[in-house]
Scaffold this active site. Structure first.
Site, PDB file in Angstrom:
ATOM      1  N   GLY A 191      -6.407  83.460  48.909  1.00  0.00           N
ATOM      2  CA  GLY A 191      -6.884  83.678  47.730  1.00  0.00           C
ATOM      3  C   GLY A 191      -7.451  82.247  47.287  1.00  0.00           C
ATOM      4  N   GLY A 192      -6.640  81.329  47.288  1.00  0.00           N
ATOM      5  CA  GLY A 192      -6.684  79.943  47.090  1.00  0.00           C
ATOM      6  C   GLY A 192      -7.968  79.306  47.681  1.00  0.00           C
ATOM      7  N   GLU A 208      -2.396  75.927  44.395  1.00  0.00           N
ATOM      8  CA  GLU A 208      -0.987  75.852  45.019  1.00  0.00           C
ATOM      9  C   GLU A 208      -0.850  76.820  46.098  1.00  0.00           C
ATOM     10  OE1 GLU A 208       2.456  76.806  45.971  1.00  0.00           O
ATOM     11  OE2 GLU A 208       3.101  76.319  43.785  1.00  0.00           O
ATOM     12  N   CYS A 250       7.562  79.049  46.348  1.00  0.00           N
ATOM     13  CA  CYS A 250       6.698  78.315  46.935  1.00  0.00           C
ATOM     14  C   CYS A 250       7.522  77.147  47.832  1.00  0.00           C
ATOM     15  CB  CYS A 250       5.688  77.584  46.299  1.00  0.00           C
ATOM     16  SG  CYS A 250       6.213  77.653  44.495  1.00  0.00           S
ATOM     17  N   GLU A 291       3.085  80.008  56.545  1.00  0.00           N
ATOM     18  CA  GLU A 291       4.201  80.660  55.680  1.00  0.00           C
ATOM     19  C   GLU A 291       4.590  81.956  55.852  1.00  0.00           C
ATOM     20  OE1 GLU A 291       4.591  80.211  51.000  1.00  0.00           O
ATOM     21  OE2 GLU A 291       3.069  81.140  51.760  1.00  0.00           O
ATOM     22  N   GLY A 311      -0.691  81.024  44.491  1.00  0.00           N
ATOM     23  CA  GLY A 311      -0.704  82.245  45.092  1.00  0.00           C
ATOM     24  C   GLY A 311      -1.101  81.941  46.671  1.00  0.00           C
ATOM     25  N   SER A 312      -1.866  82.965  47.343  1.00  0.00           N
ATOM     26  CA  SER A 312      -1.740  82.820  48.738  1.00  0.00           C
ATOM     27  C   SER A 312      -2.998  81.749  49.198  1.00  0.00           C
ATOM     28  CB  SER A 312      -2.236  84.276  49.306  1.00  0.00           C
ATOM     29  OG  SER A 312      -3.640  84.458  48.865  1.00  0.00           O
TER      30      SER A 312
HETATM   31  P1  NAP Z   1      -2.879  86.422  46.087  1.00  0.00           P
HETATM   32  O1  NAP Z   1      -3.158  87.432  46.725  1.00  0.00           O
HETATM   33  O2  NAP Z   1      -3.252  84.975  46.325  1.00  0.00           O
HETATM   34  O3  NAP Z   1      -3.251  86.584  44.474  1.00  0.00           O
HETATM   35  C1  NAP Z   1      -3.211  85.904  43.428  1.00  0.00           C
HETATM   36  C2  NAP Z   1      -4.274  85.963  42.343  1.00  0.00           C
HETATM   37  O4  NAP Z   1      -5.501  85.274  43.003  1.00  0.00           O
HETATM   38  C3  NAP Z   1      -4.490  87.263  42.057  1.00  0.00           C
HETATM   39  O5  NAP Z   1      -4.947  87.133  40.545  1.00  0.00           O
HETATM   40  C4  NAP Z   1      -5.741  87.721  42.681  1.00  0.00           C
HETATM   41  O6  NAP Z   1      -6.216  88.670  42.159  1.00  0.00           O
HETATM   42  C5  NAP Z   1      -6.520  86.559  42.970  1.00  0.00           C
HETATM   43  N1  NAP Z   1      -7.232  86.492  44.330  1.00  0.00           N
HETATM   44  C6  NAP Z   1      -6.506  86.741  45.541  1.00  0.00           C
HETATM   45  N2  NAP Z   1      -7.641  86.442  46.457  1.00  0.00           N
HETATM   46  C7  NAP Z   1      -8.709  86.402  45.862  1.00  0.00           C
HETATM   47  C8  NAP Z   1      -9.978  86.496  46.326  1.00  0.00           C
HETATM   48  N3  NAP Z   1     -10.401  86.484  47.757  1.00  0.00           N
HETATM   49  N4  NAP Z   1     -10.964  86.133  45.326  1.00  0.00           N
HETATM   50  C9  NAP Z   1     -10.590  86.043  44.090  1.00  0.00           C
HETATM   51  N5  NAP Z   1      -9.444  86.541  43.608  1.00  0.00           N
HETATM   52  C10 NAP Z   1      -8.651  86.262  44.593  1.00  0.00           C
HETATM   53  O7  NAP Z   1      -1.332  85.959  45.787  1.00  0.00           O
HETATM   54  P2  NAP Z   1      -0.112  87.184  45.716  1.00  0.00           P
HETATM   55  O8  NAP Z   1      -0.664  88.798  45.063  1.00  0.00           O
HETATM   56  O9  NAP Z   1       0.707  86.648  44.488  1.00  0.00           O
HETATM   57  O10 NAP Z   1       0.567  87.307  46.635  1.00  0.00           O
HETATM   58  C11 NAP Z   1       0.201  87.629  47.961  1.00  0.00           C
HETATM   59  C12 NAP Z   1       0.471  86.697  49.181  1.00  0.00           C
HETATM   60  O11 NAP Z   1       0.449  85.253  48.351  1.00  0.00           O
HETATM   61  C13 NAP Z   1       2.122  86.595  49.157  1.00  0.00           C
HETATM   62  O12 NAP Z   1       2.466  87.448  50.400  1.00  0.00           O
HETATM   63  C14 NAP Z   1       2.368  85.222  49.774  1.00  0.00           C
HETATM   64  O13 NAP Z   1       1.827  85.042  51.142  1.00  0.00           O
HETATM   65  C15 NAP Z   1       1.173  84.360  49.019  1.00  0.00           C
HETATM   66  N6  NAP Z   1       2.001  83.488  47.634  1.00  0.00           N
HETATM   67  C16 NAP Z   1       2.255  82.436  47.935  1.00  0.00           C
HETATM   68  C17 NAP Z   1       2.897  81.750  46.793  1.00  0.00           C
HETATM   69  C18 NAP Z   1       3.333  80.414  46.916  1.00  0.00           C
HETATM   70  O14 NAP Z   1       3.731  79.789  45.688  1.00  0.00           O
HETATM   71  N7  NAP Z   1       3.401  79.711  48.139  1.00  0.00           N
HETATM   72  C19 NAP Z   1       3.221  82.235  45.717  1.00  0.00           C
HETATM   73  C20 NAP Z   1       2.592  83.700  45.378  1.00  0.00           C
HETATM   74  C21 NAP Z   1       2.253  84.352  46.567  1.00  0.00           C
HETATM   75  P3  NAP Z   1      -7.014  90.138  42.536  1.00  0.00           P
HETATM   76  O15 NAP Z   1      -6.070  90.611  43.825  1.00  0.00           O
HETATM   77  O16 NAP Z   1      -6.997  90.953  41.727  1.00  0.00           O
HETATM   78  O17 NAP Z   1      -8.384  89.434  43.366  1.00  0.00           O
END
Ligand code: NAP
Length: 525
Positions: A245-246, A265, A302, A393, A241-242
């Site tokens: 978040g990571g 990742e 990604c 990114e 994910g982001s």
């Molecule tokens: P995300 O916001 O990182 O969320 C992925 C997971 O992590 C969700 O289950 C989210 O659940 C959890 N999460 C996120 N922030 C968190 C935190 N601070 N504490 C605890 N859990 C957390 O990713 P996304 O929703 O897929 O997309 C958002 C952005 O991520 C995209 O715009 C892109 O920039 C990036 N992304 C990158 C890739 C890659 O492969 N490089 C792939 C997907 C997304 P909750 O929100 O319910 O907590």
């Protein structure tokens, strides 16, 4: 069969006690039923307790039994049929064919880990036989193999609702290693997650695996994810994910009394280097390949090639003209979630306003919500080197071309880059010396280096590395795709001076599992 909105905690299908989420069809903006109430802290704890209780029995199951379990999960996912794909289309806006392909890949991944388990190499058995006569000190008998780490928390990814979600690569590799799994479903596709979760639950039952080997939780907001990572019974985390978040999950894992590894990742822009002879020989074909890779799946991969680096000149001008023509024809595509679309629109807007960046092409505009209009920008190497924001990114179909004054500046850009999942070189034989000079730098920057290909499309196989230095991942020593992903959830244990009867089966003197061991420094045939 209909969707229920229930979580799966061990054998029980239960309604969450927290705030509910509902999926949104990003193509129309419609809210989809049913509601998915999130897990309460007590429910997260219950899933982790069951996972911990299951761990003792599950890690002792034979590799053959776990292989049969993974094969059965694949069968059950396939048996979901059209209902799974229809719901996934509605929740993600991804095309039907893409999701059918992703289901195939998900099942192939599960079966590949089953094959890996049966082959036994993953146990990495090493034996150093006793040398009682050795001077000045005798050597005891020493034997090493890999054991499961413990229950793993897996976070479903928005961009791979099947292959990197409930029964995706993280889950398959953790289950293969002997680790129970607690999945936090991605908020964007709870219905898809429920279907797949129920398929896994049926496989647990059919294979008589211990209760708690698999649980599936929902959650709105970050509480469920943080509670899961903080639970003392969880021993590792898999995430895609982001970057934010990571990093939040890494911090939560490090703040525990017992810190644990997080395999996150996160973000990469996957630089592509066009070398002079290749660019001169086939600028149009390269432009076509680049735009196809950049816009595939609305750029929501990604491994999307977001950065292209080349020396300025007529050949690069021809490439930019051809890429512009291609990209302007590319149709708008629905993005995965309104949030991802908003982030894309805002990042593209910021790049378009940047004083040192020129927009050279926009794709076709969309006629509905959350449509990604592909974008192509150009900047100079000096500007790229001066502004770290230019290597952030942009998740979606947006590419930045960096024009360099010469080979020295190309090298300076390579050295300036953050860690990446991939680095791509397009070259002809006349470019070999220049490429050779760049390779030591690229090897330090990326998990996978490709020649004359495009980085999207990640093969699931033994040699694949889908990883790389930060911020591509939180642990550059690992891969999240391919059979080596199992190693994230294993740790080595050495047995010294053991009588044969007390040794784990894999380490016994007679080699009953017929493994290819490293025996006294020699690999057995
Ligand atoms: P995300 O916001 O990182 O969320 C992925 C997971 O992590 C969700 O289950 C989210 O659940 C959890 N999460 C996120 N922030 C968190 C935190 N601070 N504490 C605890 N859990 C957390 O990713 P996304 O929703 O897929 O997309 C958002 C952005 O991520 C995209 O715009 C892109 O920039 C990036 N992304 C990158 C890739 C890659 O492969 N490089 C792939 C997907 C997304 P909750 O929100 O319910 O907590």
């Amino acid at each position: 069969m209909t969707l229920t909105g229930n979580m799966l905690i061990g054998r029980q299908a239960v309604a969450g006690r927290g705030t509910a989420i509902r999926a949104i069809d990003p193509a129309t903006g419609a809210v989809l039923e049913p509601a998915y109430p999130g897990g309460s802290p007590a429910q997260v704890e219950q899933a982790c307790t069951l996972a911990w209780e299951a761990f003792t029995a599950y890690r002792e199951t034979s590799p053959a039994a776990r292989a049969a379990f993974l094969d059965t999960i694949a069968e059950e996912v396939e048996a979901l049929g059209d209902a799974l794909i229809e719901r996934a289309v509605a929740e993600t806006g991804l095309p039907l064919a893409r999701l059918q392909g992703e289901r195939g890949r998900t099942c192939q991944q599960l079966r590949t880990f089953a094959r890996t388990l049966r082959a036994g190499e993953w146990l990495d058995v090493r034996v150093d036989s006793a040398q009682p006569q050795r001077q000045p000190l005798p050597r005891p008998d020493l034997r090493q193999h890999q054991v499961a780490l413990g229950p793993v928390a897996v976070f479903g990814a928005s961009n791979f609702p099947l292959a990197f979600s409930v029964a995706g690569g993280d889950t398959a590799s953790a289950l293969a290693a002997g680790c129970p799994v607690v999945v936090k479903a991605h908020v964007a596709h709870p219905g898809t997650s429920e279907w797949v979760g129920r398929a896994v639950a049926r496989a647990v039952e059919r294979c008589a695996m211990p209760e708690g080997v698999f649980s599936l939780l929902y959650g709105a907001g970050h509480e469920v994810g943080i509670a899961l990572v903080s639970d003392p019974r969880i021993k590792a985390v898999g995430f895609t994910g982001s970057r934010s978040g990571g990093l939040a999950l890494c911090q939560a894992a490090q703040a525990r009394p017992e810190p644990i590894p997080v395999y996150a990742e996160m973000s990469a822009i996957n630089p592509v280097f066009l070398f002079p002879a290749a660019l001169h020989a086939r600028s149009e074909a390269l432009a076509e390949g680049f735009v196809a890779s950049l816009t595939q799946g609305a750029g929501q991969f990604c491994t999307n090639p977001g950065l292209l680096i080349a020396q300025r000149g007529e050949a690069l001008d021809a490439f930019i003209a051809a890429a512009t023509g291609q990209l302007e024809k590319s149709p708008a595509q629905t993005m995965l979630t309104p949030g991802i679309f908003d982030a894309f629109a805002s990042s593209v807007g910021a790049l378009a306003r940047h004083a040192k960046v020129r927009r050279v092409a926009s794709g076709q505009p969309g006629d509905g919500p959350n449509r990604c209009q592909a974008q192509l920008f150009v900047t100079e190497a000096d500007a790229f080197l001066a502004d770290p924001a230019l290597q952030a990114e942009i998740f979606g179909a947006a590419g930045l071309i960096v024009q360099c004054r010469g080979a020295g500046q190309v090298r300076a850009i390579a050295e300036h880059l953050e860690g990446q999942l991939t680095a791509t070189l397009h070259l002809d034989e006349a470019d070999h010396d220049a490429a050779r000079a760049l390779l030591p730098t690229l090897e330090l920057k990326a998990g996978r280096v490709l020649v004359n290909g495009w980085p999207t499309g990640v093969e699931v196989c033994d040699a694949m590395v889908h990883g790389g230095p930060f911020p591509a991942t939180s642990d550059a020593r690992s891969t999240s795709v391919g059979t080596a992903a199992i190693q994230r959830f294993l740790r080595p244990v050495c047995y010294q001076g053991f009588p044969d009867a007390l040794l784990p089966t894999a380490l016994r003197q007679g080699n009953p599992l017929q493994l290819r061991r490293l025996l006294d420094g020699q690999r057995e045939a």
